[in-house]
Each structure stands twice: as structure tokens, then as C-alpha cells.
Design a protein around this motif. Structure first.
Motif, mmCIF file in Angstrom:
data_model
loop_
_atom_site.group_PDB
_atom_site.id
_atom_site.type_symbol
_atom_site.label_atom_id
_atom_site.label_comp_id
_atom_site.label_asym_id
_atom_site.label_seq_id
_atom_site.Cartn_x
_atom_site.Cartn_y
_atom_site.Cartn_z
ATOM 1 N N ARG A 1 50.421 39.989 11.873
ATOM 2 C CA ARG A 1 50.394 41.374 12.326
ATOM 3 C C ARG A 1 50.529 42.281 11.107
ATOM 4 O O ARG A 1 51.629 42.515 10.594
ATOM 5 C CB ARG A 1 51.518 41.625 13.317
ATOM 6 N N GLU B 1 46.654 41.045 16.307
ATOM 7 C CA GLU B 1 47.202 40.041 15.410
ATOM 8 C C GLU B 1 46.074 39.116 14.982
ATOM 9 O O GLU B 1 45.304 38.633 15.815
ATOM 10 C CB GLU B 1 48.293 39.245 16.109
ATOM 11 N N ILE C 1 48.152 42.424 21.043
ATOM 12 C CA ILE C 1 49.601 42.294 21.179
ATOM 13 C C ILE C 1 50.020 43.087 22.418
ATOM 14 O O ILE C 1 50.012 44.335 22.402
ATOM 15 C CB ILE C 1 50.327 42.810 19.926
#
Length: 429
Positions: free
Chosen positions: A27, A40, A57
């Protein structure tokens, strides 16, 4: 809903797009280009069969209702469109004419590969054929039925503003037969660019090099007969990818679709207001010409009648004279016929009288000459009588002043001579 279906290969980082192969795992501030949620990066470096990707996410509460409208294919298509529009040109492949299927003849080169440039390049333009059979573009096509229009990814225009080249960008879904039939029906040169899912720089390189670019439709190739150019010195190609041939060949479904498009276009033209207006104009014109023809016929008949009347009045006197002359001729002919019959009757009576008279003469001749033929015995008898006369003259000489006594024999001879003279005269001897 399975959140994995929204995984993607592209993300945004600090206002710039980034490809998964150029990203670092984890991330690191990546956001979705579509929904702008955090992403991510998941890199699969050890096993090349496992694809790397960006995943959203999302907390557990949002997973069931999560939705993202980002589409990689549409994103890449827009990206390629921007690249081509910016460079203002495209490298098109060579135009090749292939022999019929099953032939061992080599393909022939019609045109070398070349760059096509345009000052006007537009994306996602809708084209259709209007009721007059002309190619149109614009918002009007939105009201048309799906089978009537086509929307290429990019369109190159010529200096007159007419489309000269369509570009189809293909990442996953190939051009189907229905779309190909529409392209052939509209008859605009069309190429397809088959591109992999790669970053911007790689896409730009592939486009500039003309790799994975093939003709879908080309007017020169489509309307050129292979046999007509076999002896024209065209360059023969012995090594060429069969993929291009596959793209240019028209399948059964494609041809059937093209025929359907043609039928639709014809029906549309027949049902259009322009065609109906032309039809009404033609019908009105035919009726008008019919009326003019009838009027002309009536006028001609009237003129002929007047002309005949004028000719008759002009030659009426001569016609009367001719009629009188003909009447006199008929009267004279009748008189001549009458005189002919009278003369013929007189001739017949005269011939009958002459026949009777000739019969009487024949009887008298028989009385005088007997049964002998008078024409044969007359000269002999005449000569005999002349001898008798001479003999009598010699015997009956008398002195001058003495009267000659003529006996019965001499008188009979004189009577016979007179009778002979009459017969000679009558017979024309």
C-alpha cells in the motif's frame, strides 16, 4: 459480492497512471482510476503464471455493497486513442491480394506499407447510412436501430471532412462478422490494432512500429480481382503471416450480414420521405406528360382536319373538272362499246351474206365448169377459148364492107368469155 472481480492492472499514483508491472508491492498510495478508492499492489514475482494486480482496500462492512465501474479495456482504448490523436498519423500495413482458397498461387502486393496522416482525428464517432444512401455521422445515429450504425474507435478524415480510415482497437474481443459486414457495407478502409495489456510507453512503441496492425477492410483489395493482376508485374509475396489473410477473407456469416445490411438500406431508402417525394414527383410528371401527349394528339388531329379542309377547297374546282372529264370518258366508252356491238353485228350479217353469196357462186361454177376445180381449169379453158376465137377469126375473114355473120357457136363462146371475166373479177384473179 466478490471484491476480487474488481482487481485491475492500472492505478493512479500522485496524479499519474501506473502499470502493475512498474509498481512496488504493498500500500504505497495507489488509488483506483475509476472509483478513487485506495489500492494495494500485489506482485507475483516468483511464479510467472500468477498475474500481478491491484486490489481495492475495502473494510468488511463495505464488501457486500462495493462496486467499481473502472474497465481496463475501455481505459486502454482511450489511452491508445490519445496516443494516435497526439501523433496525428498511423502506420498501415501493406495491401495484399490473396488468391482463392485452395489455390497454390502466391499473394500479390497491391500497396506498400505507409503512414497515413490527418489533421482531423476523432474518437468514438457514430456513422450510419441515411435514407438517401449517404454516409452520415453525429448524434442522429443515436435514434437509429443498432443494426444500422457503426462506431469505430478512431476516424481519420480527409481535407474535405469525409472519413477516409477507421481504426478498431482490439485488446480482448475480436471484430465479429456482423461488425465486419457493416464495415464492408459502408466501404471505408479499416484497420485493427491488436494490443496486449502493457504500459503506455510500450503501447506507443507498438503503434509507431505498426506491429499487430492488420487490414479489416480495404477498398482496393476488396474490389480487385486476383486473376486480373496476375500478369501485371505485381510483386509476389512468398512469406507472409496467414493472420492477415484470415482478417481479409469474408466468412459466410459476414457475407450474410452484409446482404442483410444491404436489404435494410434498400428498405430504408424505399420508406424514406425523400424517396416518396421523388416517387410522387415522378408520378406527377408522368401524369403531366400524359396530359401534354393527349393535348398534342388533339391539336394534331385538329390541324390535320383543317389542313385537309383547306386542300379540298383549294383543289375542289380541279376535282370537279376531273369528275366531269371522267364522266365524259365513261360516256364515250359506253358509246364506243355500243358502236362496237353494232359494227360487230353488221360484220356478222355481212359475213353471213358473203358466205351465202360465195356458196351461190360455187354452185354456178359447178354448173359452168362441172366438178372440176375452177381455179385449176379456168386458165386451161380460157386458153382453149382464145384458140377457138383465133381459129374462127382466121376462117371467117371477109372482105371489107361485108357483114360478118356470127353463128350460134360464136355467140356461145362470147357468153362464156363474159361469164369467165365476171368470175375472175369477183374472185380477184
Amino acid at each position: 459480492m466478490e471484491i476480487e472481480k474488481f482487481d485491475t492492472q492500472f492505478a493512479s499514483l500522485a496524479g499519474k497512471d501506473i502499470y502493475i508491472q512498474n509498481a512496488e508491492s504493498g500500500r504505497r498510495g495507489y488509488t483506483c482510476i475509476g472509483c478513487e478508492r485506495p489500492l494495494e499492489a500485489v506482485r507475483r514475482r516468483k511464479n510467472p503464471d500468477h498475474k500481478s494486480y491491484f486490489r481495492h482496500i475495502v473494510d468488511s462492512k463495505e464488501k457486500d455493497n462495493f462496486k467499481c465501474d473502472f474497465n481496463v479495456r475501455r481505459y486502454l482504448e482511450r489511452l491508445v486513442e490519445k496516443i494516435i490523436i497526439k501523433q496525428g498519423s498511423i502506420l498501415v500495413p501493406p495491401v495484399i491480394k490473396y488468391p482463392d482458397s485452395g489455390s497454390f498461387e502466391p499473394p500479390l502486393l497491391l500497396q506498400e506499407a505507409k503512414n497515413i496522416t490527418s489533421k482531423i482525428i476523432k474518437a468514438q464517432q457514430t456513422f450510419f447510412i441515411d435514407e438517401n444512401g449517404k454516409i452520415q455521422s453525429g448524434a442522429k445515429a443515436g435514434a437509429q436501430k443498432k443494426n444500422y450504425y457503426i462506431r469505430p474507435d478512431l476516424t481519420f478524415y480527409d481535407h474535405n471532412g469525409d472519413p477516409k480510415l477507421f481504426i478498431e482497437i482490439v485488446f480482448a474481443h475480436p471484430i465479429d462478422d456482423e461488425k465486419k459486414s457493416k464495415l464492408i457495407h459502408i466501404s471505408i478502409d479499416t484497420i485493427r490494432i491488436d494490443l496486449p495489456v502493457v504500459d503506455r510507453e510500450k503501447l506507443k512503441e507498438l503503434i509507431e512500429l505498426g506491429q499487430n496492425t492488420n487490414w479489416v477492410f480495404n477498398n482496393e483489395e476488396f474490389y480487385t480481382d486476383y486473376l486480373s493482376i496476375t500478369n501485371t508485374g505485381r510483386k509476389k509475396l512468398h512469406s507472409l503471416a496467414e493472420k492477415q489473410r484470415e482478417f481479409q477473407q469474408e466468412s459466410f456469416n459476414c457475407r450474410a450480414g452484409r446482404i442483410r445490411e444491404l436489404i435494410r438500406t434498400i428498405k430504408q431508402c424505399l420508406e424514406s420521405d425523400t424517396f416518396k417525394e421523388i416517387e410522387n414527383q415522378l408520378r406527377s410528371e408522368v401524369e403531366r406528360v400524359g396530359r401534354l401527349a393527349e393535348s398534342a394528339k388533339s391539336g394534331l388531329a385538329r390541324m390535320e382536319k383543317e389542313e385537309k379542309r383547306g386542300l379540298y377547297s383549294e383543289f375542289e374546282r380541279e376535282e370537279k373538272k376531273l369528275a366531269e372529264s371522267e364522266s365524259r370518258e365513261q360516256a364515250a366508252s359506253a358509246e364506243l362499246k355500243c358502236r362496237y356491238f353494232v359494227l360487230e353485228e353488221r360484220y356478222s350479217r355481212k359475213a353471213e351474206e358473203l358466205g351465202e353469196e360465195e356458196s351461190a357462186i360455187r354452185r354456178r361454177e359447178r354448173d359452168v365448169f362441172g366438178a372440176e376445180n375452177p381455179f385449176e381449169s379456168l386458165p386451161r379453158r380460157t386458153a382453149g377459148l382464145e384458140n377457138d376465137i383465133q381459129r374462127i377469126k382466121n376462117q371467117g375473114k371477109v372482105q371489107e364492107g361485108q357483114t360478118i355473120q356470127v353463128g350460134p357457136e360464136e355467140r356461145g363462146i362470147d357468153e362464156q368469155l363474159e361469164e369467165f371475166n365476171r368470175i375472175e373479177t369477183r374472185l380477184g384473179l
